[in-house]
Design a protein around this motif. Structure first.
Motif, PDB file in Angstrom:
ATOM      1  N   PRO A  58       0.820  -1.217   0.000  1.00 12.05           N
ATOM      2  CA  PRO A  58       0.000   0.000   0.000  1.00 12.05           C
ATOM      3  C   PRO A  58       0.854   1.267   0.000  1.00 12.05           C
ATOM      4  O   PRO A  58       2.001   1.267   0.469  1.00 12.05           O
ATOM      5  CB  PRO A  58      -0.810  -0.112   1.299  1.00 12.05           C
ATOM      6  CG  PRO A  58      -0.737  -1.548   1.696  1.00 12.05           C
ATOM      7  CD  PRO A  58       0.573  -2.047   1.190  1.00 12.05           C
ATOM      8  N   ALA A  59       0.282   2.342  -0.494  1.00 19.03           N
ATOM      9  CA  ALA A  59       0.992   3.612  -0.538  1.00 19.03           C
ATOM     10  C   ALA A  59       1.399   4.079   0.859  1.00 19.03           C
ATOM     11  O   ALA A  59       2.428   4.742   1.029  1.00 19.03           O
ATOM     12  CB  ALA A  59       0.130   4.665  -1.225  1.00 19.03           C
ATOM     13  N   ASP A  60       0.578   3.738   1.860  1.00 20.31           N
ATOM     14  CA  ASP A  60       0.886   4.133   3.238  1.00 20.31           C
ATOM     15  C   ASP A  60       1.520   2.992   4.030  1.00 20.31           C
ATOM     16  O   ASP A  60       1.515   2.998   5.270  1.00 20.31           O
ATOM     17  CB  ASP A  60      -0.374   4.627   3.944  1.00 20.31           C
ATOM     18  CG  ASP A  60      -1.470   3.559   4.028  1.00 20.31           C
ATOM     19  OD1 ASP A  60      -1.302   2.469   3.412  1.00 20.31           O
ATOM     20  OD2 ASP A  60      -2.490   3.806   4.701  1.00 20.31           O
ATOM     21  N   GLY A  61       2.088   2.011   3.327  1.00 21.82           N
ATOM     22  CA  GLY A  61       2.657   0.847   4.003  1.00 21.82           C
ATOM     23  C   GLY A  61       3.785   1.184   4.960  1.00 21.82           C
ATOM     24  O   GLY A  61       3.916   0.566   6.028  1.00 21.82           O
ATOM     25  N   LEU A  62       4.612   2.155   4.614  1.00 17.49           N
ATOM     26  CA  LEU A  62       5.712   2.528   5.499  1.00 17.49           C
ATOM     27  C   LEU A  62       5.206   3.050   6.838  1.00 17.49           C
ATOM     28  O   LEU A  62       5.853   2.847   7.873  1.00 17.49           O
ATOM     29  CB  LEU A  62       6.606   3.571   4.831  1.00 17.49           C
ATOM     30  CG  LEU A  62       7.397   3.110   3.600  1.00 17.49           C
ATOM     31  CD1 LEU A  62       8.226   4.268   3.042  1.00 17.49           C
ATOM     32  CD2 LEU A  62       8.294   1.928   3.928  1.00 17.49           C
TER      33      LEU A  62
END
Length: 355
Positions: A58-62
C-alpha cells in the motif's frame, strides 16, 4: 521485560515458508530466555497483493511499519510479474523509505557444511560484506525514451554522494574496528569508472584517518572475485558499492556452501526507522510450496535481528543451535546435498532452544 514489535513480511515464493519458520524460532527463543517477548504483525504484501491491488504494498505501508522495532522479510519476486516491479515496489521501497543504507552480510563456513573451496578451512573464510544500500548503481535515476522505435534509448545512472559514501565508509571502518582482525578491504573500480569511484577511493582515504588501528587495503572488484576464491584468509571486512557488493555477497554465500544459509540485515545505523532482516536466497520458484526451502538463512537473519535489538545472549543461543543443526548431515536440506525439509530443520532448532 523488553517487548518488541516485529513486522513479518513473507513476500513471495519460499519467503512464505521461511518467515513463519523464523517466527516459530523467535517464539521458542523468547520462551526460553523469559527476559523479552515479541508481538508479531503480519503483512501479506508481494505478488498476490499486486494481483489484487495493482501495487506490491500500500501507498501508506511505510506508516504501518514505522512503529516496529524490526522487520523480518522473506523474498521479493514473482514468476508472473516483472522483476523490477517486485523489487522496487516492495523491498527497495522499504530500504529506501527507511534509509537502511547499510546492507550487512556475514559469511562463514558453518559446522558440517561441505564448502566448495578445497584449500579453505572454516577459519579461513570469516567475512562481513558491507554493501552501500541507498544509492550507487541502484539509485533508480534514469529513464527510457522512444520505446518501440529503432532510436529507443534507456539509461540507468549511478549516483554517489559525498554524504552517502562517507557514512557507509565510516560504518565499515567501525565494523572492522570491532572485529578481532581489524582488517578492511575497500572494493573499487576506479581504474575504469573515473568519476564517482575515484571520489569513493578518496573518501576511503579520508575516513581511514579516523581509524588508525584498522589495517585496510583497496582492491578492484574483478580482482576481488579472484581473491575471494584464491586467498580467502586475506579478507575479513569488505565494503563495496550497491552493485559490486550485491554480486560479491552471492559469490561469498556460494563459497560458504549455499545461498540458503546466508543472512543479511538492511540497517539504519542511526535507528531512526526499523531495520529489516532477510535471507538472501530469493523466491526460489522451483521449490516453493514443497517444504524444501532451507530456513537457516532466515534463522541467521534472526540472529542479526536479535543483535540489533541488543539481545546478544539470545542471539548467541540461537547461533549455537543453528551450528548444531548444520553439523548434523541428516538435517541438511536439498541445497546442501541432503533430504531434510523446512519443517524438520525448524523443529530441530526449536528442540535445541527448548532443551
Amino acid at each position: 521485560m523488553n517487548h518488541y514489535k516485529i513486522a513479518c513480511i513473507p513476500g513471495d515464493g519460499i519467503g512464505k515458508e521461511v518467515v513463519p519458520a523464523g517466527q516459530q524460532v523467535l517464539e521458542a527463543l523468547a520462551a526460553k530466555h523469559k527476559t523479552f517477548s515479541f508481538e508479531f504483525s503480519h503483512f501479506g504484501w508481494g505478488g498476490d497483493w499486486y494481483r489484487q491491488h495493482g501495487e506490491m504494498m500500500p501507498a501508506d505501508g511505510l506508516d504501518a511499519l514505522r512503529p516496529m522495532h524490526a522487520i523480518l522479510f522473506g523474498s521479493a519476486g514473482d514468476a508472473n510479474i516483472p522483476d523490477h516491479i517486485t523489487l522496487w515496489g516492495l523491498r527497495l521501497k522499504i530500504c529506501q523509505g527507511f534509509d537502511q543504507y547499510a546492507n550487512v552480510r556475514p559469511t562463514r563456513i558453518l559446522p558440517g557444511i561441505d564448502a566448495p573451496l578445497k584449500r579453505c578451512a572454516p577459519k579461513d573464510l570469516d567475512w562481513v560484506i558491507v554493501r552501500e544500500n541507498s544509492e550507487g548503481e541502484y539509485s533508480g535515476v534514469g529513464g527510457r525514451a522512444h520505446q518501440g522505435h529503432p532510436i529507443e534509448v534507456a539509461t540507468d545512472v549511478s549516483m554517489m554522494t559525498r554524504a552517502g559514501v562517507e557514512r557507509i565508509m565510516r560504518y565499515a571502518f567501525k565494523l572492522a574496528q570491532s572485529r578481532p582482525r581489524k582488517l578492511l578491504t575497500v572494493v573499487t573500480k576506479s581504474n575504469a569508472q573515473r568519476h564517482a569511484m575515484v571520489m569513493w577511493d578518496e573518501i576511503a582515504v579520508q575516513i581511514s584517518r579516523e581509524f588508525p588501528d584498522v589495517t585496510w587495503d583497496k582492491e578492484l572488484v574483478d580482482a576481488a572475485t579472484a581473491r575471494m576464491v584464491n586467498r580467502p584468509a586475506s579478507l575479513d571486512t569488505i565494503v563495496a558499492t550497491n552493485l559490486h557488493a550485491d554480486i560479491l555477497s552471492d559469490l561469498a554465500a556460494a563459497l560458504a556452501g549455499s545461498l540458503g544459509i546466508a543472512p543479511t540485515g538492511n540497517i539504519d545505523p542511526e535507528r531512526r526507522y526499523p531495520s529489516m532482516f532477510e535471507p538472501i536466497h530469493g523466491s526460489a520458484f522451483d521449490i516453493m510450496g514443497k517444504g524444501l526451502a532451507n530456513p537457516i538463512g532466515t534463522f541467521w537473519s534472526c540472529v542479526m535481528l536479535l543483535e540489533h535489538l541488543g539481545e546478544h545472549a539470545a542471539a548467541q543461543t540461537l547461533m549455537q543451535a543453528i551450528e548444531k543443526v548444520t553439523a548434523n548431515a541428516a538435517l541438511h536440506t536439498r541445497d546442501l546435498g541432503g533430504q531434510a525439509t523446512t519443517a524438520q530443520v525448524t523443529e530441530a532448532v526449536c528442540a535445541l532452544l527448548k532443551a
